[in-house]
Write a protein that holds these residues in place. Structure first.
Motif, PDB file in Angstrom:
ATOM      1  N   ASP A   1       0.839  -1.202   0.000  1.00 58.44           N
ATOM      2  CA  ASP A   1       0.000   0.000   0.000  1.00 58.44           C
ATOM      3  C   ASP A   1       0.871   1.248   0.000  1.00 58.44           C
ATOM      4  O   ASP A   1       1.251   1.757   1.045  1.00 58.44           O
ATOM      5  CB  ASP A   1      -0.938  -0.011   1.209  1.00 58.44           C
ATOM      6  N   ARG A   2       1.163   1.747  -1.173  1.00 61.92           N
ATOM      7  CA  ARG A   2       2.017   2.923  -1.327  1.00 61.92           C
ATOM      8  C   ARG A   2       1.370   4.189  -0.778  1.00 61.92           C
ATOM      9  O   ARG A   2       2.069   5.134  -0.419  1.00 61.92           O
ATOM     10  CB  ARG A   2       2.382   3.130  -2.786  1.00 61.92           C
ATOM     11  N   SER A   3       0.049   4.199  -0.696  1.00 64.16           N
ATOM     12  CA  SER A   3      -0.642   5.415  -0.236  1.00 64.16           C
ATOM     13  C   SER A   3      -0.393   5.704   1.245  1.00 64.16           C
ATOM     14  O   SER A   3      -0.693   6.795   1.721  1.00 64.16           O
ATOM     15  CB  SER A   3      -2.148   5.310  -0.501  1.00 64.16           C
ATOM     16  N   SER A   4       0.181   4.751   1.973  1.00 61.68           N
ATOM     17  CA  SER A   4       0.492   4.967   3.388  1.00 61.68           C
ATOM     18  C   SER A   4       1.732   5.832   3.592  1.00 61.68           C
ATOM     19  O   SER A   4       2.068   6.161   4.729  1.00 61.68           O
ATOM     20  CB  SER A   4       0.705   3.624   4.103  1.00 61.68           C
TER      21      SER A   4
ATOM     22  N   GLY B   1       3.713   9.348   2.298  1.00 65.98           N
ATOM     23  CA  GLY B   1       3.478  10.606   1.599  1.00 65.98           C
ATOM     24  C   GLY B   1       4.591  11.057   0.687  1.00 65.98           C
ATOM     25  O   GLY B   1       4.412  11.981  -0.107  1.00 65.98           O
TER      26      GLY B   1
ATOM     27  N   ARG C   1       7.356   8.359   5.682  1.00 64.38           N
ATOM     28  CA  ARG C   1       6.265   9.012   6.401  1.00 64.38           C
ATOM     29  C   ARG C   1       6.715   9.340   7.816  1.00 64.38           C
ATOM     30  O   ARG C   1       7.661   8.750   8.335  1.00 64.38           O
ATOM     31  CB  ARG C   1       5.012   8.155   6.434  1.00 64.38           C
TER      32      ARG C   1
ATOM     33  N   THR D   1       0.724   9.868   7.630  1.00 66.25           N
ATOM     34  CA  THR D   1      -0.343   9.212   6.869  1.00 66.25           C
ATOM     35  C   THR D   1      -0.766   7.963   7.614  1.00 66.25           C
ATOM     36  O   THR D   1      -0.074   7.483   8.489  1.00 66.25           O
ATOM     37  CB  THR D   1       0.135   8.832   5.452  1.00 66.25           C
TER      38      THR D   1
END
Length: 143
Positions: A5-8, A10, A84, A141
């Motif tokens: 999950d790259r969206s975790s 920023g 992050r 994130t």
């Protein structure tokens, strides 16, 4: 394998492995993972106006690091690094870096560290620089 999950994270960057990074076991030595994390964090800090080489009154020290190794990476692959902030305190920040193999997207390590901002002379903790705090907080994130 579940996709990472790259969206975790920023902030993303890349760093090539080097011939000298491989150890006698044919994979990147574990100490290199720490160097990749440290370089990623310090490049991010410099890009956001905090450069200890500039000679200001505040520097950052690292009281804690950790790394969980998940898979091997070998030269000539490339690290993809997600960064992050886990938490931003009054005088410190906790970081997490996800290190992935660019060749297949496999997560190879999750590395953590903490920075404490201190007075350059006294080495006593000082508040996180005001100009840096919003960028650090924006890097928090979910995860």
């Amino acid at each position: 394998m579940t996709p990472f999950d790259r969206s975790s994270y920023g902030h993303w960057t890349t760093m090539p492995t080097r011939w000298s990074d491989n150890d006698q076991f044919g994979h990147v030595n574990n100490a290199v993972h720490y160097s990749v994390m440290d370089t990623t964090i310090n490049n991010w800090l410099k890009a956001h106006g905090f450069d200890v080489a500039a000679g200001g009154d505040t520097i950052n020290l690292i009281p804690e690091t950790g790394c969980r190794y998940l898979a091997e990476i070998s030269y000539p692959d490339v690290f993809e690094i997600g960064l992050r902030s886990l938490a931003v305190g009054r005088t410190s920040v906790r970081w997490e870096c996800a290190l992935l193999r660019a060749s297949d997207g496999e997560a190879v390590a999750i590395a953590t560290s903490a920075h404490v901002f201190v007075d350059r002379q006294t080495r006593r903790p000082v508040p996180v620089p005001a100009g840096l705090r919003p960028a650090l907080e924006a890097l928090i994130t979910g995860g």
